[in-house]
Design a protein around this motif. Structure first.
Motif, PDB file in Angstrom:
ATOM      1  N   TYR A  29     -26.894   5.811  -1.719  1.00 39.44           N
ATOM      2  CA  TYR A  29     -25.440   5.625  -1.652  1.00 39.44           C
ATOM      3  C   TYR A  29     -25.071   4.716  -0.484  1.00 39.44           C
ATOM      4  CZ  TYR A  29     -20.476   6.512  -1.169  1.00 39.44           C
ATOM      5  OH  TYR A  29     -19.129   6.345  -1.061  1.00 39.44           O
ATOM      6  N   LEU A  30     -25.681   5.000   0.695  1.00 40.50           N
ATOM      7  CA  LEU A  30     -25.369   4.209   1.890  1.00 40.50           C
ATOM      8  C   LEU A  30     -25.790   2.755   1.689  1.00 40.50           C
ATOM      9  CD1 LEU A  30     -26.441   6.760   4.632  1.00 40.50           C
ATOM     10  CD2 LEU A  30     -24.105   6.017   4.114  1.00 40.50           C
ATOM     11  N   ASP A  31     -26.936   2.594   1.028  1.00 40.04           N
ATOM     12  CA  ASP A  31     -27.434   1.250   0.766  1.00 40.04           C
ATOM     13  C   ASP A  31     -26.452   0.482  -0.127  1.00 40.04           C
ATOM     14  OD1 ASP A  31     -29.237  -0.799   1.007  1.00 40.04           O
ATOM     15  OD2 ASP A  31     -30.347  -0.219  -0.801  1.00 40.04           O
ATOM     16  N   SER A  32     -25.910   1.216  -1.101  1.00 40.28           N
ATOM     17  CA  SER A  32     -24.955   0.561  -2.013  1.00 40.28           C
ATOM     18  C   SER A  32     -23.680   0.162  -1.273  1.00 40.28           C
ATOM     19  CB  SER A  32     -24.634   1.469  -3.195  1.00 40.28           C
ATOM     20  OG  SER A  32     -23.769   2.505  -2.785  1.00 40.28           O
ATOM     21  N   LEU A  33     -23.301   0.991  -0.278  1.00 39.85           N
ATOM     22  CA  LEU A  33     -22.125   0.643   0.546  1.00 39.85           C
ATOM     23  C   LEU A  33     -22.361  -0.648   1.282  1.00 39.85           C
ATOM     24  CD1 LEU A  33     -20.916   3.890   2.376  1.00 39.85           C
ATOM     25  CD2 LEU A  33     -19.860   2.723   0.439  1.00 39.85           C
ATOM     26  N   ASP A  34     -23.574  -0.777   1.798  1.00 35.65           N
ATOM     27  CA  ASP A  34     -23.932  -1.943   2.597  1.00 35.65           C
ATOM     28  C   ASP A  34     -23.811  -3.219   1.764  1.00 35.65           C
ATOM     29  OD1 ASP A  34     -24.800  -3.261   4.868  1.00 35.65           O
ATOM     30  OD2 ASP A  34     -26.871  -3.280   4.147  1.00 35.65           O
ATOM     31  N   ASN A  35     -24.146  -3.101   0.472  1.00 34.36           N
ATOM     32  CA  ASN A  35     -24.109  -4.280  -0.400  1.00 34.36           C
ATOM     33  C   ASN A  35     -22.743  -4.536  -1.016  1.00 34.36           C
ATOM     34  OD1 ASN A  35     -26.826  -4.697   0.064  1.00 34.36           O
ATOM     35  ND2 ASN A  35     -27.394  -3.242  -1.560  1.00 34.36           N
ATOM     36  N   GLN A  36     -21.828  -3.641  -0.761  1.00 32.75           N
ATOM     37  CA  GLN A  36     -20.492  -3.746  -1.336  1.00 32.75           C
ATOM     38  C   GLN A  36     -19.674  -4.816  -0.590  1.00 32.75           C
ATOM     39  OE1 GLN A  36     -18.909  -1.961  -4.534  1.00 32.75           O
ATOM     40  NE2 GLN A  36     -20.549  -0.899  -3.518  1.00 32.75           N
ATOM     41  N   ALA A  37     -18.973  -5.674  -1.343  1.00 30.70           N
ATOM     42  CA  ALA A  37     -18.154  -6.703  -0.691  1.00 30.70           C
ATOM     43  C   ALA A  37     -16.951  -6.064  -0.005  1.00 30.70           C
ATOM     44  CB  ALA A  37     -17.689  -7.725  -1.721  1.00 30.70           C
ATOM     45  N   SER A  38     -16.328  -5.164  -0.712  1.00 31.81           N
ATOM     46  CA  SER A  38     -15.162  -4.523  -0.131  1.00 31.81           C
ATOM     47  C   SER A  38     -15.372  -3.012  -0.125  1.00 31.81           C
ATOM     48  CB  SER A  38     -13.906  -4.886  -0.956  1.00 31.81           C
ATOM     49  OG  SER A  38     -12.953  -3.868  -0.781  1.00 31.81           O
ATOM     50  N   LEU A  39     -14.983  -2.384   0.983  1.00 36.87           N
ATOM     51  CA  LEU A  39     -15.211  -0.949   1.089  1.00 36.87           C
ATOM     52  C   LEU A  39     -13.988  -0.145   0.638  1.00 36.87           C
ATOM     53  CD1 LEU A  39     -17.160  -0.719   4.438  1.00 36.87           C
ATOM     54  CD2 LEU A  39     -18.037  -0.377   2.125  1.00 36.87           C
ATOM     55  N   GLU A  40     -12.995  -0.854   0.237  1.00 42.95           N
ATOM     56  CA  GLU A  40     -11.776  -0.172  -0.190  1.00 42.95           C
ATOM     57  C   GLU A  40     -12.055   0.748  -1.364  1.00 42.95           C
ATOM     58  OE1 GLU A  40      -7.789  -2.123  -0.803  1.00 42.95           O
ATOM     59  OE2 GLU A  40      -8.760  -3.534   0.598  1.00 42.95           O
ATOM     60  N   SER A  41     -11.389   1.846  -1.361  1.00 41.31           N
ATOM     61  CA  SER A  41     -11.534   2.868  -2.395  1.00 41.31           C
ATOM     62  C   SER A  41     -12.922   3.488  -2.416  1.00 41.31           C
ATOM     63  CB  SER A  41     -11.196   2.329  -3.791  1.00 41.31           C
ATOM     64  OG  SER A  41     -12.282   1.599  -4.297  1.00 41.31           O
ATOM     65  N   MET A  42     -13.774   3.103  -1.451  1.00 40.24           N
ATOM     66  CA  MET A  42     -15.103   3.717  -1.351  1.00 40.24           C
ATOM     67  C   MET A  42     -15.074   4.765  -0.241  1.00 40.24           C
ATOM     68  SD  MET A  42     -17.104   2.281  -3.562  1.00 40.24           S
ATOM     69  CE  MET A  42     -18.764   2.584  -3.004  1.00 40.24           C
ATOM     70  N   PHE A  43     -15.880   5.805  -0.421  1.00 36.73           N
ATOM     71  CA  PHE A  43     -16.018   6.788   0.650  1.00 36.73           C
ATOM     72  C   PHE A  43     -16.973   6.224   1.683  1.00 36.73           C
ATOM     73  CE2 PHE A  43     -18.338  10.172   2.712  1.00 36.73           C
ATOM     74  CZ  PHE A  43     -17.346  11.068   3.071  1.00 36.73           C
ATOM     75  N   PHE A  44     -16.473   5.976   2.869  1.00 40.92           N
ATOM     76  CA  PHE A  44     -17.338   5.484   3.938  1.00 40.92           C
ATOM     77  C   PHE A  44     -17.426   6.550   5.037  1.00 40.92           C
ATOM     78  CE2 PHE A  44     -18.704   3.251   7.683  1.00 40.92           C
ATOM     79  CZ  PHE A  44     -19.617   2.328   7.189  1.00 40.92           C
ATOM     80  N   PRO A  45     -18.619   7.122   5.251  1.00 36.84           N
ATOM     81  CA  PRO A  45     -18.710   8.245   6.193  1.00 36.84           C
ATOM     82  C   PRO A  45     -18.527   7.810   7.642  1.00 36.84           C
ATOM     83  CG  PRO A  45     -20.889   7.615   5.432  1.00 36.84           C
ATOM     84  CD  PRO A  45     -19.910   6.789   4.651  1.00 36.84           C
ATOM     85  N   ASP A  46     -17.838   8.659   8.399  1.00 36.97           N
ATOM     86  CA  ASP A  46     -17.745   8.451   9.842  1.00 36.97           C
ATOM     87  C   ASP A  46     -18.858   9.213  10.535  1.00 36.97           C
ATOM     88  OD1 ASP A  46     -15.254   6.980   9.722  1.00 36.97           O
ATOM     89  OD2 ASP A  46     -14.330   8.911   9.158  1.00 36.97           O
ATOM     90  N   ILE A  47     -19.090  10.428  10.012  1.00 32.01           N
ATOM     91  CA  ILE A  47     -20.109  11.292  10.616  1.00 32.01           C
ATOM     92  C   ILE A  47     -21.016  11.823   9.506  1.00 32.01           C
ATOM     93  CG2 ILE A  47     -20.499  13.523  11.782  1.00 32.01           C
ATOM     94  CD1 ILE A  47     -17.856  12.991  13.292  1.00 32.01           C
ATOM     95  N   ILE A  48     -22.321  11.774   9.743  1.00 31.04           N
ATOM     96  CA  ILE A  48     -23.260  12.382   8.798  1.00 31.04           C
ATOM     97  C   ILE A  48     -23.908  13.592   9.465  1.00 31.04           C
ATOM     98  CG2 ILE A  48     -25.422  12.086   7.471  1.00 31.04           C
ATOM     99  CD1 ILE A  48     -24.777   9.130   7.199  1.00 31.04           C
ATOM    100  N   LEU A  49     -23.869  14.730   8.784  1.00 30.60           N
ATOM    101  CA  LEU A  49     -24.622  15.889   9.261  1.00 30.60           C
ATOM    102  C   LEU A  49     -25.857  16.009   8.378  1.00 30.60           C
ATOM    103  CD1 LEU A  49     -21.800  18.539   9.922  1.00 30.60           C
ATOM    104  CD2 LEU A  49     -22.820  16.886  11.511  1.00 30.60           C
ATOM    105  N   LEU A  50     -27.008  15.888   9.009  1.00 27.50           N
ATOM    106  CA  LEU A  50     -28.262  15.735   8.271  1.00 27.50           C
ATOM    107  C   LEU A  50     -29.203  16.907   8.547  1.00 27.50           C
ATOM    108  CD1 LEU A  50     -30.267  13.775   6.710  1.00 27.50           C
ATOM    109  CD2 LEU A  50     -30.841  12.849   8.968  1.00 27.50           C
ATOM    110  N   ASP A  51     -29.606  17.570   7.491  1.00 31.85           N
ATOM    111  CA  ASP A  51     -30.586  18.666   7.635  1.00 31.85           C
ATOM    112  C   ASP A  51     -31.957  18.053   7.921  1.00 31.85           C
ATOM    113  OD1 ASP A  51     -31.712  21.203   7.531  1.00 31.85           O
ATOM    114  OD2 ASP A  51     -32.041  21.115   5.364  1.00 31.85           O
ATOM    115  N   ILE A  52     -32.838  18.814   8.571  1.00 35.71           N
ATOM    116  CA  ILE A  52     -34.181  18.273   8.848  1.00 35.71           C
ATOM    117  C   ILE A  52     -35.154  18.608   7.719  1.00 35.71           C
ATOM    118  CG2 ILE A  52     -36.198  18.378  10.362  1.00 35.71           C
ATOM    119  CD1 ILE A  52     -34.370  18.724  12.722  1.00 35.71           C
TER     120      ILE A  52
END
Lengths: 137, 495
Positions: A43-66
């Motif tokens: 998902y994050l990779d797809s965000l990176d390739n997106q021209a515009s981030l509008e209407s996309m969920f862009f995370p500010d904080i990620i809580l990541l399990d180990i």
């Protein structure tokens, strides 16, 4: 203040708990949850390739399990670093785990892509602290 | 003449007198009659044999009848003498102090009178010193040869200056598979793996030197190639020595394949154990953290309905923890493998397992096809086999499809037996395992994608595999997605 949280944990109960705790202190937050780190990364990779981030969920904080099967938290961090994206660089990633293994905690604190380590269960006080850090940044 | 005893036979006297003129003062000699009774012995003889002349005159000449001579030798001596021929040979005897004495002897028969009467003049030369030395060398050589030949665990190879093999012991034959006949004359590098194929002795010594400085070890560890082309690990010591201007190299090796395999196995087990501890610590903790989180939420929740939902989640969390701790106690069973083997009653065992699993959801709708052959007093560990059956059948139930008009779920449980092994088959027509996951499912804490949400502990098949291996058996799985899975276990009979 509206914050976007991405939660990655293979245990759905924990995803639920974490979301509930966060909602307790900020009702306006948005969430996107993943039970598989690999899908979150895609998902994050797809965000990176997106021209515009509008209407996309862009995370500010990620809580990541180990501890997760297939791709664990550290593998996720490494892959995330490999993306080497300026756009994604603003995201704060915290590792969230019930681990008692000191090495895991140290590794998390020292990983360049990781902003810190959080003990499970997540508390309101701790998420407040992290969010404030993000806002101040 | 002091050495002279009581009576003088004329002839003896004569012989003595004439001998004196022939022999010098260092000579050792005796005169005996035709039966070997000593009539005269000179001082030197008495000195060498450490005896008093008075005690031997009139006695049988022990040397000539000695028990230390072989019977053939003795017969040869007497038959030669009786024919009037002189006899030459070495006579040996034991002295009073236990030392043996060797005398290079010439016996001359001296005819006297008209009849065939003889007296014997024996002249001796003491060669004991030189004999013992020779014997010692012979003995040592025999001893070393024996030791060298009988070293079956150690490989000893001697090469000449060019590296051609000139000695090859039994240990070498056993390890490399070449007979002495096949290998002698070949260059030692035929025993080396590809990397060292063109090695000379000097290369080996160089390698050894580097090893010494880097690893502080006198012993080189490397891989060799046997006749079949298989590699095996050895420890190697190289020595050189010169004999009469020729240089030889001795390669002493020890086959350490077993040790290396053992070390690798140990490494692997240690790794597994580390992972086991790491993951166990985490997985033990995780449900508690979840429960704690849920309880925190419950405390602050006011709506009874919402509390109800949270409590259900709490219950689920606790069940999850239970599954995990069950897995852990099964895992600890493996390490408690007792040596006490019992005759396995497979029908009862399978029955017990099915009773245990009765409360699993979907159990009721599954048809169990149990087919157990008489296993003729197959002995094994019943506790461990129970865990194997329970895990495999539990998995089969877990991954079964729900009963429908077009699907009737079944589980086959089959046990067959032959003279040397028992074969256990657990098959189903359930969801199956993806091909890419087939070789991973036995790994510690591995969870398939499908398992992800099923609340499994990732221990089950790992435990099963370990149990089967501890019983010297093998486990195999065949599966196709949506068609089911089939696990086959073969366990050899113990003697």
């Amino acid at each position: 203040m509206k914050i976007n949280y991405m939660l990655i944990d293979d245990r759905e109960i924990d995803l639920f708990i974490n979301q509930k705790i966060i909602e307790k202190f900020s009702t306006e937050s948005n969430f996107k949850t993943f039970t598989k780190a690999k899908l979150a990364l895609e998902y994050l990779d797809s965000l990176d390739n997106q021209a515009s981030l509008e209407s996309m969920f862009f995370p500010d904080i990620i809580l990541l399990d180990i501890n997760m099967p297939e791709m664990n938290g550290f593998q996720f961090l490494n892959k995330f670093s490999e993306l080497n994206s300026e756009k994604l660089n603003t995201i704060k990633i915290y590792m969230l785990s019930s681990t008692t293994n000191l090495k895991d905690i140290i590794d998390a604190e020292q990983h360049s892509a990781c902003s810190g380590f959080i003990d499970k269960p997540l508390s309101v006080r701790r998420i407040q602290q992290i969010t404030q850090e993000f806002v101040l940044d | 003449m002091k050495a002279l005893k009581h009576f003088w036979l004329d002839k003896t006297n004569e012989i003595v007198e004439s001998s004196k003129s022939i022999l010098n003062t260092n000579s050792i000699y005796t005169i005996t009659d035709s039966k070997g009774i000593i009539e005269y012995a000179n001082d030197n003889f008495c000195k060498i044999l450490d005896c008093n002349v008075n005690t031997i005159i009139g006695e049988r000449h022990e040397l000539m009848n000695s028990e230390f001579q072989s019977i053939e030798e003795n017969e040869n001596l007497w038959s030669t003498l009786k024919e009037g021929e002189e006899w030459r040979g070495v006579l040996t005897d034991k002295l009073k102090n236990g030392e043996s004495i060797s005398l290079k002897t010439t016996i001359f028969p001296i005819k006297y009178g008209n009849q065939n009467k003889f007296k014997f003049l024996s002249i001796y030369e003491d060669i004991s010193k030189c004999m013992t030395l020779n014997q010692k060398i012979d003995k040592d050589e025999a001893l070393y040869k024996f030791i060298y030949k009988s070293i079956k665990i150690g490989i000893i190879i001697v090469t000449d200056d060019n590296g051609s093999i000139i000695k090859w012991n039994e240990g070498a034959e056993k390890a490399f598979g070449y007979s002495e006949f096949e290998i002698l004359g070949q260059h030692f590098s035929v025993l080396m793996i590809e990397k060292h194929k063109n090695s000379k002795i000097s290369d080996l010594l160089g390698l050894l030197k580097r090893y010494k400085t880097v690893k502080k070890s006198e012993v080189l560890e490397l891989k060799c190639l046997n006749k079949q082309g298989e590699e095996f690990s050895v420890e190697l010591i190289v020595n050189k020595w010169d004999i009469e201007g020729k240089r030889y190299t001795i390669l002493k090796m020890l086959d350490i394949t077993k040790r290396v395999t053992f070390q690798n196995k140990l490494k692997q087990k240690t790794k597994e154990l580390e992972l086991f501890f790491y993951r166990s610590a985490h997985d033990l903790n995780a449900p508690f953290s979840s429960a704690q989180g849920l309880i925190n939420l419950i405390k602050e929740e006011e709506s009874i309905e919402k509390i109800q939902i949270l409590i259900e989640m709490l219950e689920k969390t606790i069940n999850h923890a239970k599954v995990f701790s069950d897995g852990l106690s099964n895992a600890s069973l493996i390490s408690k493998l007792s040596n006490e083997l019992k005759i396995i009653d497979f029908p009862t065992l399978v029955d017990d397992v099915l009773k245990m699993l009765k409360r699993e959801s979907k159990f009721e709708n599954i048809k169990f096809n149990v087919d157990i052959e008489n296993c003729h007093s197959f002995k094994s560990n019943p506790d461990l086999l129970l865990v194997v059956f329970k895990n495999l059948i539990q998995n089969a139930i877990k991954y079964s499809y729900v009963q429908s008009e077009c699907h009737a779920p079944f589980i086959d449980i089959k046990v067959t037996s032959s003279d040397n092994e028992v074969v256990i088959l657990i098959g189903d027509n359930g969801k199956g395992i993806a091909k890419k996951e087939l070789n991973k499912i036995f790994k510690l804490y591995y969870r398939t994608e499908a398992e992800h949400c099923l609340g499994t502990n990732g221990l089950g098949l790992y435990i099963v595999k370990n149990i089967v291996e501890s019983l010297n058996g093998k486990i195999k799985v065949e599966s196709e997605i949506n068609k089911g899975a089939c696990f086959v276990i073969k366990i050899p009979r113990t003697i």
